[in-house]
Design a protein around this motif. Structure first.
Motif, PDB file in Angstrom:
ATOM      1  N   ASN A  89       5.644   1.530  -6.964  1.00 39.99           N
ATOM      2  CA  ASN A  89       6.587   0.926  -6.024  1.00 39.99           C
ATOM      3  C   ASN A  89       6.400   1.480  -4.613  1.00 39.99           C
ATOM      4  O   ASN A  89       6.569   0.757  -3.620  1.00 39.99           O
ATOM      5  N   ARG A  90       5.993   2.749  -4.506  1.00 37.25           N
ATOM      6  CA  ARG A  90       5.929   3.413  -3.206  1.00 37.25           C
ATOM      7  C   ARG A  90       4.587   3.217  -2.498  1.00 37.25           C
ATOM      8  O   ARG A  90       4.553   3.093  -1.268  1.00 37.25           O
ATOM      9  N   GLN A  91       3.494   3.202  -3.235  1.00 37.60           N
ATOM     10  CA  GLN A  91       2.186   3.060  -2.582  1.00 37.60           C
ATOM     11  C   GLN A  91       2.090   1.776  -1.741  1.00 37.60           C
ATOM     12  O   GLN A  91       1.642   1.823  -0.595  1.00 37.60           O
ATOM     13  N   PRO A  92       2.495   0.604  -2.283  1.00 40.63           N
ATOM     14  CA  PRO A  92       2.376  -0.605  -1.456  1.00 40.63           C
ATOM     15  C   PRO A  92       3.304  -0.620  -0.250  1.00 40.63           C
ATOM     16  O   PRO A  92       3.072  -1.390   0.697  1.00 40.63           O
ATOM     17  N   LYS A  93       4.340   0.214  -0.233  1.00 40.22           N
ATOM     18  CA  LYS A  93       5.266   0.264   0.904  1.00 40.22           C
ATOM     19  C   LYS A  93       4.859   1.337   1.911  1.00 40.22           C
ATOM     20  O   LYS A  93       5.029   1.164   3.122  1.00 40.22           O
ATOM     21  N   PHE A  94       4.341   2.481   1.432  1.00 42.05           N
ATOM     22  CA  PHE A  94       4.179   3.648   2.288  1.00 42.05           C
ATOM     23  C   PHE A  94       2.728   3.959   2.660  1.00 42.05           C
ATOM     24  O   PHE A  94       2.490   4.632   3.660  1.00 42.05           O
ATOM     25  N   ILE A  95       1.759   3.515   1.874  1.00 41.13           N
ATOM     26  CA  ILE A  95       0.357   3.855   2.115  1.00 41.13           C
ATOM     27  C   ILE A  95      -0.487   2.636   2.480  1.00 41.13           C
ATOM     28  O   ILE A  95      -1.206   2.631   3.490  1.00 41.13           O
ATOM     29  N   ILE A  96      -0.394   1.576   1.700  1.00 38.35           N
ATOM     30  CA  ILE A  96      -1.279   0.424   1.902  1.00 38.35           C
ATOM     31  C   ILE A  96      -1.084  -0.229   3.271  1.00 38.35           C
ATOM     32  O   ILE A  96      -2.058  -0.671   3.889  1.00 38.35           O
ATOM     33  N   PRO A  97       0.134  -0.316   3.838  1.00 32.68           N
ATOM     34  CA  PRO A  97       0.244  -0.883   5.191  1.00 32.68           C
ATOM     35  C   PRO A  97      -0.564  -0.113   6.235  1.00 32.68           C
ATOM     36  O   PRO A  97      -1.142  -0.718   7.143  1.00 32.68           O
ATOM     37  N   SER A  98      -0.626   1.222   6.116  1.00 31.52           N
ATOM     38  CA  SER A  98      -1.445   2.005   7.044  1.00 31.52           C
ATOM     39  C   SER A  98      -2.927   1.714   6.830  1.00 31.52           C
ATOM     40  O   SER A  98      -3.706   1.639   7.793  1.00 31.52           O
ATOM     41  N   VAL A  99      -3.322   1.559   5.570  1.00 33.23           N
ATOM     42  CA  VAL A  99      -4.714   1.188   5.271  1.00 33.23           C
ATOM     43  C   VAL A  99      -5.048  -0.142   5.939  1.00 33.23           C
ATOM     44  O   VAL A  99      -6.072  -0.283   6.621  1.00 33.23           O
ATOM     45  N   ARG A 100      -4.172  -1.098   5.758  1.00 32.97           N
ATOM     46  CA  ARG A 100      -4.429  -2.449   6.280  1.00 32.97           C
ATOM     47  C   ARG A 100      -4.546  -2.431   7.814  1.00 32.97           C
ATOM     48  O   ARG A 100      -5.435  -3.066   8.384  1.00 32.97           O
ATOM     49  N   ASP A 101      -3.675  -1.672   8.470  1.00 33.19           N
ATOM     50  CA  ASP A 101      -3.725  -1.605   9.936  1.00 33.19           C
ATOM     51  C   ASP A 101      -4.995  -0.923  10.426  1.00 33.19           C
ATOM     52  O   ASP A 101      -5.607  -1.351  11.413  1.00 33.19           O
ATOM     53  N   ALA A 102      -5.387   0.149   9.758  1.00 32.72           N
ATOM     54  CA  ALA A 102      -6.605   0.850  10.160  1.00 32.72           C
ATOM     55  C   ALA A 102      -7.829  -0.048  10.002  1.00 32.72           C
ATOM     56  O   ALA A 102      -8.677  -0.138  10.899  1.00 32.72           O
ATOM     57  N   LEU A 103      -7.912  -0.735   8.884  1.00 34.57           N
ATOM     58  CA  LEU A 103      -9.058  -1.615   8.644  1.00 34.57           C
ATOM     59  C   LEU A 103      -9.077  -2.767   9.643  1.00 34.57           C
ATOM     60  O   LEU A 103     -10.136  -3.155  10.143  1.00 34.57           O
ATOM     61  N   ALA A 104      -7.905  -3.322   9.937  1.00 33.79           N
ATOM     62  CA  ALA A 104      -7.839  -4.436  10.883  1.00 33.79           C
ATOM     63  C   ALA A 104      -8.293  -4.012  12.278  1.00 33.79           C
ATOM     64  O   ALA A 104      -8.809  -4.837  13.043  1.00 33.79           O
ATOM     65  N   ALA A 105      -8.115  -2.734  12.598  1.00 28.82           N
ATOM     66  CA  ALA A 105      -8.535  -2.225  13.909  1.00 28.82           C
ATOM     67  C   ALA A 105      -9.988  -1.754  13.905  1.00 28.82           C
ATOM     68  O   ALA A 105     -10.460  -1.232  14.923  1.00 28.82           O
ATOM     69  N   GLY A 106     -10.659  -1.935  12.784  1.00 25.43           N
ATOM     70  CA  GLY A 106     -12.041  -1.507  12.689  1.00 25.43           C
ATOM     71  C   GLY A 106     -12.198  -0.005  12.568  1.00 25.43           C
ATOM     72  O   GLY A 106     -13.272   0.541  12.833  1.00 25.43           O
ATOM     73  N   ARG A 107     -11.132   0.664  12.155  1.00 15.88           N
ATOM     74  CA  ARG A 107     -11.153   2.118  12.030  1.00 15.88           C
ATOM     75  C   ARG A 107     -11.321   2.525  10.572  1.00 15.88           C
ATOM     76  O   ARG A 107     -11.084   1.733   9.644  1.00 15.88           O
ATOM     77  N   SER A 108     -11.673   3.758  10.354  1.00 15.72           N
ATOM     78  CA  SER A 108     -11.840   4.283   9.006  1.00 15.72           C
ATOM     79  C   SER A 108     -10.492   4.478   8.325  1.00 15.72           C
ATOM     80  O   SER A 108      -9.509   4.880   8.954  1.00 15.72           O
ATOM     81  N   ALA A 109     -10.448   4.198   7.030  1.00 18.28           N
ATOM     82  CA  ALA A 109      -9.301   4.544   6.193  1.00 18.28           C
ATOM     83  C   ALA A 109      -9.789   5.407   5.038  1.00 18.28           C
ATOM     84  O   ALA A 109      -9.246   5.370   3.935  1.00 18.28           O
ATOM     85  N   ARG A 110     -10.810   6.210   5.316  1.00 22.74           N
ATOM     86  CA  ARG A 110     -11.450   6.994   4.254  1.00 22.74           C
ATOM     87  C   ARG A 110     -10.498   8.037   3.664  1.00 22.74           C
ATOM     88  O   ARG A 110     -10.499   8.280   2.459  1.00 22.74           O
ATOM     89  N   GLY A 111      -9.694   8.656   4.512  1.00 25.82           N
ATOM     90  CA  GLY A 111      -8.727   9.616   4.001  1.00 25.82           C
ATOM     91  C   GLY A 111      -7.647   8.955   3.163  1.00 25.82           C
ATOM     92  O   GLY A 111      -7.227   9.491   2.132  1.00 25.82           O
TER      93      GLY A 111
END
Length: 477
Positions: free
Chosen positions: A367-389
């Motif tokens: 329940n928490r990963q899609p609310k607290f982590i994946i949005p940051s992943v999506r924003d980083a990828l959309a900006a062409g930045r790494s989401a490796r961490g």
């Protein structure tokens, strides 16, 4: 050690709020703000009537009624603990299967706010769509029996119907749970349930009932033997349900209360039309930060959050991910310096007095990963930045769900979907993409080849060389 008691005459309080869900967070947050307000001699017609809709809530009712509905709140400041008895709740309604007493109380004209803390998972949200789920069994049951509802939302609808029929202004429905757009989420649950049995009533709710959004924040551990011993150290041996919490608290609310509200701005509440900005900052940096440190700590058999923060690998992980992959995508927040806010979060996580557990932070990752982590992943990828961490963070969650720590110790079930997650995590050991194929969690992020490659690399590393060595490898990159 002294205990602060209410400085007002509780016999003169009158109810203005019904609150559903008397867990630790509510009693350390909203109830404390109101207690502060009453101590100023203000708004004594806004006291709380407590309520619950689950059978287990009856135990809390019995415990609180036995102590005249006073709550013991112990603030865990490293400079010195303080204890207070919070008197802002004056009664706890009977807990009944049909919620008759709750409905009757909410229908009273003097009740102008109905607030809720029923946990993030209590709003019947479809994990795949992120929308209200009208097919949930409890919702289906309430739609078939709207005059004897079992859910909080069904009870709210019934009370609103009674007020409407009597010509009484509707109360404001105020969510105090940690959800993005929590007012919108609550509106969707109430209106969505009403629409199943009475579409015209649903339209009336949409047009007439206010659901302000709010951001709430205070770290409040679960109550156990340690917390009861703390209460006893203040001479409160009769209190089975004390609350402990950090000194920090924050509450930001949209000022949408047609039936009126208490003057909470006098005691530190921020009323703002930019709640979403505060909310995103808190969810990404604090809640996301909790997820970042949770799973490495869990895998390395670390019990407490402050101990995880003292681990140089986990501390460095948090710093690097927050500063490089999370904070850069948090929009500006009124009167707030984002780097300074992150420094505050680090200090809060490191407070040894709170004794918050890594296991609590690991709870309910699905329940928490899609609310607290994946949005940051999506924003980083959309900006062409790494989401490796962040890919590493997600891989550690997967590895945790396999059910053993790096030492081989068994991890007790720690998610409502634990059995399914454990089976999938074990399969993902040989085929990591299977984990990313959980569309309800990863959505289109699963289709990003770079993220999938990073996730696969880190999951393989976690299985091959353990968490500590994997963190060393990432930090050395």
């Amino acid at each position: 050690m002294s205990v602060q008691s209410p400085r007002y005459d509780r016999a003169n309080l009158k109810p203005g709020i019904v609150h559903i869900g008397l867990g630790n967070f509510h009693r350390a947050h909203m109830a404390v703000y109101l207690d502060d307000l009453f101590n100023l001699g203000l708004d004594h017609d806004w006291a709380i009537l407590g309520a619950g809709v689950r059978a287990g809530d009856a135990r809390m009712r019995d415990a609180l009624k036995a102590q005249d509905c006073l709550s013991t709140v112990i603030e865990l400041d490293p400079a010195g603990k303080s204890c207070r008895r919070v008197g802002s709740m004056i009664d706890f309604l009977p807990v009944e299967p049909d919620n008759a007493s709750l409905i009757s109380a909410m229908s009273r004209p003097d009740i102008r706010i109905v607030s809720l803390t029923v946990t993030e998972g209590g709003y019947f949200i479809n994990a795949a769509t992120g929308q209200f789920d009208p097919t949930a069994p409890e919702i289906v049951a309430d739609s078939a029996s709207p005059d004897a509802p079992a859910t909080a939302f069904g009870a709210i609808i019934k009370a609103l119907k009674m007020r409407r029929a009597a010509g009484v202004q509707p109360f404001t429905v105020m969510c105090c749970d940690n959800l993005p757009g929590n007012g919108h989420v609550t509106h969707a649950a109430v209106s969505g349930l009403a629409r199943l049995s009475d579409p015209e009533m649903a339209d009336w709710i949409d047009a007439n009932v206010a659901f302000p959004n709010a951001m709430v924040d205070r770290i409040t551990p679960a109550t156990g033997p340690r917390e009861r011993a703390l209460a006893a150290s203040f001479g409160l041996d009769d209190d089975p349900v004390p609350v402990t919490c950090e000194p920090f608290r924050q509450w930001v609310v949209e000022d949408i209360f047609p039936a009126g509200r208490p003057a909470l701005e006098r005691v530190g509440v921020t009323f703002s039309d930019q709640v979403h900005a505060y909310e995103m900052m808190k969810i990404r940096i604090l809640n996301g930060g909790h997820a970042i440190i949770a799973y490495p700590g869990g895998l390395m058999d670390i019990e407490y959050v402050h101990e995880a923060m003292a681990n140089p690998l986990i501390s460095a992980l948090l710093d690097k991910v927050e500063r490089e992959e999370v904070s850069p995508f948090v929009p500006p927040v009124p009167n707030t310096d984002i780097p300074a806010y992150y420094d505050l979060i680090r200090a809060r996580f490191s407070n040894p007095e709170v004794a918050d557990t890594e296991r609590r932070l690991c709870l309910d990752g699905s329940n928490r990963q899609p609310k607290f982590i994946i949005p940051s992943v999506r924003d980083a990828l959309a900006a062409g930045r790494s989401a490796r961490g962040l890919a590493l963070v997600s891989a550690m969650w997967c590895r945790y769900c396999a059910g053993t720590t790096d030492s081989g110790a068994e991890i007790a079930p720690n998610d409502p979907n634990w059995d399914a997650l454990q089976a999938l995590a074990l399969q993902a050991k040989d085929n990591p993409q299977l984990w990313l194929n959980q569309r309800s969690i990863y959505g289109d992020v699963a289709d990003n080849a770079g993220f999938a490659a990073d996730f696969t690399h880190w999951l393989n590393s976690l299985w091959a060389q353990g968490t500590a060595n994997t963190l060393k490898a990432w930090l050395a990159e």
